[in-house]
Design an enzyme around this catalytic site. Structure first.
Site, short mmCIF file in Angstrom:
data_model
loop_
_atom_site.label_atom_id
_atom_site.label_comp_id
_atom_site.label_asym_id
_atom_site.label_seq_id
_atom_site.Cartn_x
_atom_site.Cartn_y
_atom_site.Cartn_z
N VAL A 5 38.66 39.29 36.32
CA VAL A 5 37.58 39.15 37.29
C VAL A 5 37.96 39.98 38.50
O VAL A 5 39.14 40.25 38.74
CB VAL A 5 37.34 37.67 37.67
CG1 VAL A 5 36.74 36.89 36.52
CG2 VAL A 5 38.62 37.00 38.15
N SER A 6 36.96 40.38 39.27
CA SER A 6 37.21 41.37 40.32
C SER A 6 37.93 40.82 41.54
O SER A 6 38.55 41.58 42.28
CB SER A 6 35.89 42.01 40.75
OG SER A 6 35.32 42.71 39.66
N SER A 7 37.85 39.51 41.79
CA SER A 7 38.49 38.96 42.97
C SER A 7 38.90 37.52 42.73
O SER A 7 38.47 36.89 41.75
CB SER A 7 37.55 39.04 44.19
OG SER A 7 36.37 38.32 43.93
#
Length: 205
Positions: A8-10
């Site tokens: 996931v990106s963050s």
């Protein structure tokens, strides 16, 4: 051995959807690797650990190609590294054509390579589009007066007294900064800002 990779990106994004799907393939948690960072490159700690763990004949599952990464060139390079150099099979669950266990004839390989190139291109295009929207959103917010970053720390209770003593040259900068518990540069910057505010208030009066 079967492994799963999740990205996931963050840190505030949720990986549960990917976890549910990969656990549904029977992959135990000890063989699930999760990174919470951008897909701009493959400099990710859990991904690197996974690659070191993989052996010829192992199968790596990812939910979609953009979970593997969002850089067109690097996706191609990592795919080649895993499948050609390490002899690992890859299965992209939402795209059955990207299952290296299937279609190993010339036509199947050609189709898989073509699909990989298209999806890698789309993944990078989406990342660039997201970055552009983020930049536009930040610019619009700044135009509305929205401030980003940490809020400024309040001045210590003794700042005004110490500032007056420093301005009247009763103490030097080092003593003033120490008395306020801040670096000299910080005290000086806040002192200048405070004086400009005082001058502005006096003019308006």
């Amino acid at each position: 051995m079967e492994y799963g990779y999740i990205r996931v990106s963050s840190t505030d994004q949720n990986e549960n959807r990917q976890l549910v799907v990969l656990r549904g393939k029977g992959i135990p948690d000890r063989r699930l690797y999760i990174d919470k960072q951008s897909g701009k490159d493959f400099d990710r700690p859990k991904y690197k650990r996974l690659v070191r763990r993989l052996r010829p004949g192992d199968v790596l599952y990812v939910l979609s190609i953009d979970r593997l990464g969002r850089n067109y060139k690097e996706i191609q390079e990592q795919w080649r590294l895993l499948t050609k150099e390490k002899g690992v099979e890859i299965c992209v669950l939402d795209m059955p054509l990207l299952d290296t266990r299937q279609g190993k004839d010339l036509l199947g390989t050609f189709i898989a390579d073509l699909v990989l190139q298209i999806l890698s291109f789309v993944a990078q295009s989406e990342r660039e589009s997201i970055k552009k929207r983020q930049a536009e959103g930040i610019a619009a917010a700044k135009a509305r007066g929205v401030r980003f970053g940490r809020p400024p720390r309040p001045l210590p209770d003794n700042f005004y007294e110490i500032h007056t003593a420093w301005r009247n040259k009763k103490i030097v900068l080092r003593q003033a900064a120490e008395a306020c518990g801040m670096p000299e540069g910080t005290f000086y910057a806040k002192a200048i800002k405070f004086e400009k505010k005082e001058q502005s208030t006096a003019i308006n009066l």
